[in-house]
Design a protein around this motif. Structure first.
Motif, PDB file in Angstrom:
ATOM      1  N   ARG A  83      -6.705  -8.514 -39.613  1.00 22.42           N
ATOM      2  CA  ARG A  83      -6.133  -8.469 -38.277  1.00 22.42           C
ATOM      3  C   ARG A  83      -6.516  -7.171 -37.607  1.00 22.42           C
ATOM      4  NH1 ARG A  83       0.095  -8.762 -37.547  1.00 22.42           N
ATOM      5  NH2 ARG A  83      -0.406  -7.228 -35.986  1.00 22.42           N
ATOM      6  N   LYS A  84      -6.732  -7.228 -36.302  1.00 19.27           N
ATOM      7  CA  LYS A  84      -7.053  -6.020 -35.558  1.00 19.27           C
ATOM      8  C   LYS A  84      -5.831  -5.130 -35.468  1.00 19.27           C
ATOM      9  CE  LYS A  84     -10.675  -7.820 -32.602  1.00 19.27           C
ATOM     10  NZ  LYS A  84     -11.079  -8.040 -31.217  1.00 19.27           N
ATOM     11  N   ARG A  85      -6.075  -3.844 -35.346  1.00 19.42           N
ATOM     12  CA  ARG A  85      -4.989  -2.890 -35.198  1.00 19.42           C
ATOM     13  C   ARG A  85      -4.394  -2.991 -33.804  1.00 19.42           C
ATOM     14  NH1 ARG A  85      -7.378   2.768 -36.678  1.00 19.42           N
ATOM     15  NH2 ARG A  85      -5.697   3.260 -35.263  1.00 19.42           N
ATOM     16  N   GLY A  86      -3.152  -2.532 -33.673  1.00 23.95           N
ATOM     17  CA  GLY A  86      -2.516  -2.463 -32.357  1.00 23.95           C
ATOM     18  C   GLY A  86      -1.773  -3.727 -31.990  1.00 23.95           C
ATOM     19  N   ARG A  87      -1.328  -3.755 -30.747  1.00 20.28           N
ATOM     20  CA  ARG A  87      -0.569  -4.897 -30.257  1.00 20.28           C
ATOM     21  C   ARG A  87      -1.454  -6.119 -30.126  1.00 20.28           C
ATOM     22  NH1 ARG A  87       2.853  -3.567 -24.979  1.00 20.28           N
ATOM     23  NH2 ARG A  87       3.323  -5.757 -25.231  1.00 20.28           N
ATOM     24  N   PRO A  88      -0.874  -7.284 -30.364  1.00 15.29           N
ATOM     25  CA  PRO A  88      -1.645  -8.493 -30.111  1.00 15.29           C
ATOM     26  C   PRO A  88      -1.855  -8.668 -28.596  1.00 15.29           C
ATOM     27  CG  PRO A  88       0.490  -9.032 -31.089  1.00 15.29           C
ATOM     28  CD  PRO A  88       0.414  -7.555 -30.968  1.00 15.29           C
ATOM     29  N   THR A  89      -2.901  -9.368 -28.232  1.00 11.95           N
ATOM     30  CA  THR A  89      -3.157  -9.620 -26.824  1.00 11.95           C
ATOM     31  C   THR A  89      -2.111 -10.578 -26.280  1.00 11.95           C
ATOM     32  OG1 THR A  89      -4.575 -11.508 -27.263  1.00 11.95           O
ATOM     33  CG2 THR A  89      -5.649  -9.335 -27.154  1.00 11.95           C
ATOM     34  N   LYS A  90      -2.068 -10.710 -24.969  1.00 12.75           N
ATOM     35  CA  LYS A  90      -1.086 -11.593 -24.339  1.00 12.75           C
ATOM     36  C   LYS A  90      -1.292 -13.042 -24.793  1.00 12.75           C
ATOM     37  CE  LYS A  90       2.131 -11.317 -21.176  1.00 12.75           C
ATOM     38  NZ  LYS A  90       3.340 -10.555 -21.403  1.00 12.75           N
ATOM     39  N   VAL A  91      -2.528 -13.455 -24.916  1.00 14.75           N
ATOM     40  CA  VAL A  91      -2.829 -14.816 -25.361  1.00 14.75           C
ATOM     41  C   VAL A  91      -2.317 -15.029 -26.785  1.00 14.75           C
ATOM     42  CG1 VAL A  91      -4.708 -16.409 -25.903  1.00 14.75           C
ATOM     43  CG2 VAL A  91      -4.821 -15.016 -23.841  1.00 14.75           C
ATOM     44  N   GLN A  92      -2.533 -14.050 -27.668  1.00 16.66           N
ATOM     45  CA  GLN A  92      -2.053 -14.161 -29.044  1.00 16.66           C
ATOM     46  C   GLN A  92      -0.528 -14.198 -29.082  1.00 16.66           C
ATOM     47  OE1 GLN A  92      -4.002 -10.706 -30.586  1.00 16.66           O
ATOM     48  NE2 GLN A  92      -5.725 -11.879 -31.429  1.00 16.66           N
ATOM     49  N   GLN A  93       0.128 -13.391 -28.241  1.00 16.15           N
ATOM     50  CA  GLN A  93       1.592 -13.389 -28.189  1.00 16.15           C
ATOM     51  C   GLN A  93       2.115 -14.746 -27.754  1.00 16.15           C
ATOM     52  OE1 GLN A  93       2.763 -10.214 -25.588  1.00 16.15           O
ATOM     53  NE2 GLN A  93       2.083  -8.601 -26.986  1.00 16.15           N
ATOM     54  N   THR A  96       1.649 -17.367 -30.515  1.00 20.04           N
ATOM     55  CA  THR A  96       2.657 -17.200 -31.565  1.00 20.04           C
ATOM     56  C   THR A  96       4.001 -17.737 -31.102  1.00 20.04           C
ATOM     57  OG1 THR A  96       1.517 -15.213 -32.316  1.00 20.04           O
ATOM     58  CG2 THR A  96       3.760 -15.516 -33.089  1.00 20.04           C
ATOM     59  N   LEU A  97       4.338 -17.458 -29.838  1.00 17.02           N
ATOM     60  CA  LEU A  97       5.607 -17.923 -29.281  1.00 17.02           C
ATOM     61  C   LEU A  97       5.646 -19.448 -29.236  1.00 17.02           C
ATOM     62  CD1 LEU A  97       7.649 -15.797 -27.671  1.00 17.02           C
ATOM     63  CD2 LEU A  97       7.354 -17.600 -25.980  1.00 17.02           C
ATOM     64  N   LEU A  98       4.550 -20.065 -28.798  1.00 18.07           N
ATOM     65  CA  LEU A  98       4.502 -21.523 -28.716  1.00 18.07           C
ATOM     66  C   LEU A  98       4.550 -22.173 -30.096  1.00 18.07           C
ATOM     67  CD1 LEU A  98       1.873 -22.097 -25.895  1.00 18.07           C
ATOM     68  CD2 LEU A  98       4.322 -22.555 -25.799  1.00 18.07           C
ATOM     69  N   SER A  99       3.923 -21.566 -31.067  1.00 19.06           N
ATOM     70  CA  SER A  99       3.916 -22.160 -32.404  1.00 19.06           C
ATOM     71  C   SER A  99       5.280 -22.036 -33.084  1.00 19.06           C
ATOM     72  CB  SER A  99       2.842 -21.521 -33.280  1.00 19.06           C
ATOM     73  OG  SER A  99       3.166 -20.168 -33.528  1.00 19.06           O
ATOM     74  N   SER A 100       6.083 -21.046 -32.668  1.00 20.27           N
ATOM     75  CA  SER A 100       7.398 -20.883 -33.289  1.00 20.27           C
ATOM     76  C   SER A 100       8.481 -21.676 -32.593  1.00 20.27           C
ATOM     77  CB  SER A 100       7.786 -19.400 -33.314  1.00 20.27           C
ATOM     78  OG  SER A 100       7.953 -18.924 -31.991  1.00 20.27           O
ATOM     79  N   MET A 101       8.214 -22.222 -31.392  1.00 23.95           N
ATOM     80  CA  MET A 101       9.220 -23.005 -30.669  1.00 23.95           C
ATOM     81  C   MET A 101       9.369 -24.371 -31.315  1.00 23.95           C
ATOM     82  SD  MET A 101       8.277 -22.138 -26.723  1.00 23.95           S
ATOM     83  CE  MET A 101       9.635 -23.073 -26.055  1.00 23.95           C
ATOM     84  N   PRO A 102      10.632 -24.825 -31.456  1.00 28.32           N
ATOM     85  CA  PRO A 102      10.828 -26.167 -32.023  1.00 28.32           C
ATOM     86  C   PRO A 102      10.374 -27.226 -31.022  1.00 28.32           C
ATOM     87  CG  PRO A 102      12.922 -25.233 -31.334  1.00 28.32           C
ATOM     88  CD  PRO A 102      11.880 -24.171 -31.141  1.00 28.32           C
ATOM     89  N   THR A 103       9.766 -28.267 -31.550  1.00 26.04           N
ATOM     90  CA  THR A 103       9.309 -29.350 -30.684  1.00 26.04           C
ATOM     91  C   THR A 103      10.389 -30.401 -30.601  1.00 26.04           C
ATOM     92  OG1 THR A 103       8.270 -30.439 -32.561  1.00 26.04           O
ATOM     93  CG2 THR A 103       6.883 -28.980 -31.244  1.00 26.04           C
ATOM     94  N   LYS A 104      10.546 -30.978 -29.430  1.00 29.01           N
ATOM     95  CA  LYS A 104      11.544 -32.030 -29.239  1.00 29.01           C
ATOM     96  C   LYS A 104      10.914 -33.364 -29.585  1.00 29.01           C
ATOM     97  CE  LYS A 104      14.099 -29.684 -25.644  1.00 29.01           C
ATOM     98  NZ  LYS A 104      14.633 -29.754 -24.298  1.00 29.01           N
ATOM     99  N   GLY A 105      11.703 -34.218 -30.199  1.00 27.92           N
ATOM    100  CA  GLY A 105      11.228 -35.549 -30.540  1.00 27.92           C
ATOM    101  C   GLY A 105      11.150 -36.400 -29.290  1.00 27.92           C
ATOM    102  N   PRO A 106      10.619 -37.594 -29.402  1.00 30.44           N
ATOM    103  CA  PRO A 106      10.516 -38.458 -28.228  1.00 30.44           C
ATOM    104  C   PRO A 106      11.909 -38.850 -27.742  1.00 30.44           C
ATOM    105  CG  PRO A 106       9.873 -39.647 -30.202  1.00 30.44           C
ATOM    106  CD  PRO A 106      10.081 -38.220 -30.581  1.00 30.44           C
ATOM    107  N   SER A 107      12.118 -38.703 -26.454  1.00 31.07           N
ATOM    108  CA  SER A 107      13.430 -39.043 -25.913  1.00 31.07           C
ATOM    109  C   SER A 107      13.481 -40.528 -25.635  1.00 31.07           C
ATOM    110  CB  SER A 107      13.706 -38.245 -24.631  1.00 31.07           C
ATOM    111  OG  SER A 107      12.706 -38.551 -23.683  1.00 31.07           O
ATOM    112  N   ASN A 108      14.628 -41.088 -25.840  1.00 34.69           N
ATOM    113  CA  ASN A 108      14.807 -42.520 -25.679  1.00 34.69           C
ATOM    114  C   ASN A 108      15.623 -42.736 -24.417  1.00 34.69           C
ATOM    115  OD1 ASN A 108      14.916 -45.211 -26.070  1.00 34.69           O
ATOM    116  ND2 ASN A 108      15.810 -45.128 -28.122  1.00 34.69           N
ATOM    117  N   HIS A 109      14.968 -42.861 -23.251  1.00 40.96           N
ATOM    118  CA  HIS A 109      15.647 -43.014 -21.974  1.00 40.96           C
ATOM    119  C   HIS A 109      16.285 -44.383 -21.837  1.00 40.96           C
ATOM    120  CE1 HIS A 109      14.306 -39.184 -20.435  1.00 40.96           C
ATOM    121  NE2 HIS A 109      13.058 -39.468 -20.787  1.00 40.96           N
ATOM    122  N   ALA A 110      15.747 -45.403 -22.446  1.00 40.53           N
ATOM    123  CA  ALA A 110      16.261 -46.774 -22.295  1.00 40.53           C
ATOM    124  C   ALA A 110      17.653 -46.893 -22.873  1.00 40.53           C
ATOM    125  CB  ALA A 110      15.323 -47.760 -22.961  1.00 40.53           C
TER     126      ALA A 110
END
Length: 114
Positions: A83-93, A96-110
């Motif tokens: 890994r490169k030294r220093g802070r991660p770039t904005k894209v990397q941040q 990482t944030l998107l990969s750690s967010m829980p995904t919602k299952g398919p909603s059943n509107h019917a």
């Protein structure tokens, strides 16, 4: 990695028999035949071999495994880069944030509408 091993073995098996001579191993590994013979006599060659009569033979599977091990420890392999030294770039941040967010299952509107 198992898929890569199988494809390497399949590729080598299409070109070579199941047991290889020193000459064939030198073709595959791009090492000089005499270098391989010298390393075998010193007990330092990393690929196991056996003698059948007066011939020194190698198993194709052992040669493919050796090549895979070389690829796994190769520093130019992107998986082995530090890994490169220093802070991660904005894209990397954000990635990482998107990969750690829980995904919602398919909603059943019917079922909610009744």
């Amino acid at each position: 990695m198992a898929l890569a091993e199988l494809s390497l073995i399949n590729f080598l098996a299409s070109l070579y028999p199941p047991t290889l001579t020193v000459r064939q191993v030198s073709e595959i590994t791009s090492e000089n035949e005499q270098t391989i013979r010298n390393a075998i006599s010193q007990g330092k060659y990393p690929i196991p071999s056996f003698k059948l009569g007066s011939k020194r033979l190698f198993r194709l599977l052992d040669v493919a495994t050796y090549i895979d091990e070389l690829c796994a420890i190769d520093p130019s392999n992107p998986l082995n880069r530090r890994r490169k030294r220093g802070r991660p770039t904005k894209v990397q941040q954000q990635a990482t944030l998107l990969s750690s967010m829980p995904t919602k299952g398919p909603s059943n509107h019917a079922s909610n509408q009744g």
